[in-house]
Write a protein that holds these residues in place. Structure first.
Motif, PDB file in Angstrom:
ATOM      1  N   GLU A  73       0.904  -1.200  -0.027  1.00 41.87           N
ATOM      2  CA  GLU A  73       0.049  -0.088  -0.033  1.00 41.87           C
ATOM      3  C   GLU A  73       1.088   1.183   0.017  1.00 41.87           C
ATOM      4  OE1 GLU A  73      -3.163  -0.442   2.946  1.00 41.87           O
ATOM      5  OE2 GLU A  73      -4.159  -2.028   1.937  1.00 41.87           O
ATOM      6  N   ASP A  76       2.003   1.462  -3.489  1.00 39.52           N
ATOM      7  CA  ASP A  76       1.003   1.896  -4.470  1.00 39.52           C
ATOM      8  C   ASP A  76       0.802   3.275  -4.144  1.00 39.52           C
ATOM      9  OD1 ASP A  76      -1.875   1.698  -5.489  1.00 39.52           O
ATOM     10  OD2 ASP A  76      -2.527   2.265  -3.666  1.00 39.52           O
ATOM     11  N   GLN A  77       0.774   3.855  -3.014  1.00 43.95           N
ATOM     12  CA  GLN A  77       0.327   5.484  -2.845  1.00 43.95           C
ATOM     13  C   GLN A  77       1.327   6.136  -3.611  1.00 43.95           C
ATOM     14  OE1 GLN A  77      -2.784   6.020  -1.575  1.00 43.95           O
ATOM     15  NE2 GLN A  77      -2.387   8.125  -1.884  1.00 43.95           N
ATOM     16  N   LYS A  78       2.544   5.771  -3.119  1.00 46.12           N
ATOM     17  CA  LYS A  78       3.795   6.707  -3.604  1.00 46.12           C
ATOM     18  C   LYS A  78       3.800   6.788  -5.025  1.00 46.12           C
ATOM     19  CE  LYS A  78       7.515   8.854  -3.027  1.00 46.12           C
ATOM     20  NZ  LYS A  78       7.514  10.355  -2.348  1.00 46.12           N
ATOM     21  N   TRP A  80       1.151   6.325  -7.251  1.00 48.64           N
ATOM     22  CA  TRP A  80       0.037   7.039  -7.812  1.00 48.64           C
ATOM     23  C   TRP A  80       0.138   8.663  -7.624  1.00 48.64           C
ATOM     24  CZ3 TRP A  80      -3.629   7.044 -11.157  1.00 48.64           C
ATOM     25  CH2 TRP A  80      -4.677   7.688 -11.064  1.00 48.64           C
ATOM     26  N   GLU A  81       0.654   8.882  -6.357  1.00 46.08           N
ATOM     27  CA  GLU A  81       0.967  10.483  -5.956  1.00 46.08           C
ATOM     28  C   GLU A  81       1.913  11.104  -6.982  1.00 46.08           C
ATOM     29  OE1 GLU A  81       1.698  10.859  -1.906  1.00 46.08           O
ATOM     30  OE2 GLU A  81      -0.276  10.325  -1.319  1.00 46.08           O
ATOM     31  N   HIS A 120      -6.930   2.996  -9.318  1.00 39.79           N
ATOM     32  CA  HIS A 120      -7.228   4.440  -9.007  1.00 39.79           C
ATOM     33  C   HIS A 120      -7.725   5.093 -10.485  1.00 39.79           C
ATOM     34  CE1 HIS A 120      -5.067   4.731  -5.365  1.00 39.79           C
ATOM     35  NE2 HIS A 120      -3.930   3.876  -5.806  1.00 39.79           N
TER      36      HIS A 120
END
Length: 165
Positions: A73, A76-78, A80-81, A120
């Motif tokens: 996670e 994933d977050q890094k 996408w951002e 996303h």
């Protein structure tokens, strides 16, 4: 097979069309790649332009000894951002997709299951200025198992280049 060897094989499949950054990628990634395409359609002469479209892909490569759900996670977050942070939406922007490729020696069963649920999507000005999709694929080197989210299913074929040799 070691993680660095697997990453090198995967990056070779991207070298022809992507600009690859191995020296100083965004942390915690092992490498990143970028693809840009500008398409124009015109009538008889270039000055009589009918349409233009810009497409981009931002690919992030991660190598992990053990991939658990928290690490998944965070990656994933890094990805996408950072990927959507590079997007410059304008009237000729079609899409800017973000891709995360994970190579791990072992993947926890919970993380393997979670991969298919990570998604996303972002549209810019209700789609008039384009959109961004998210693709995710992972391989467990110890077993050869692969997993992907819905958008990233086609990426699983790239892992065959790692396993073939």
């Amino acid at each position: 097979m070691e993680l660095t060897e697997a990453l090198a094989k995967l990056l070779r499949s991207y070298e022809k069309y992507y600009d690859i950054n191995r020296e100083n990628p965004v942390k915690p990634f092992a490498a990143e790649a970028e693809f840009s395409l500008h398409d124009e359609q015109y009538f008889l002469v270039r000055s009589a332009r009918i349409s233009e479209a810009d497409s981009k892909e931002y690919v992030y490569f991660a190598t992990e000894e053990q991939l658990d759900i928290q690490t998944l996670e965070a990656l994933d977050q890094k990805a996408w951002e950072n990927g959507t942070g590079k997007v410059n939406p304008h009237k000729d922007h079609r899409n800017s997709d973000v891709i995360l490729m994970i190579i791990a020696n072992r993947i926890d069963p919970a993380a393997m299951k979670r991969i298919s649920g990570l998604r996303h999507y972002k549209s810019y000005r209700h789609g008039f200025y384009g959109w961004s999709h998210y693709k995710l694929a992972a391989i467990e080197l110890s077993t050869g198992k692969t997993a992907a989210n819905r958008q990233g299913r086609d990426l699983k074929k790239l892992f065959s280049t790692i396993l073939s040799n």
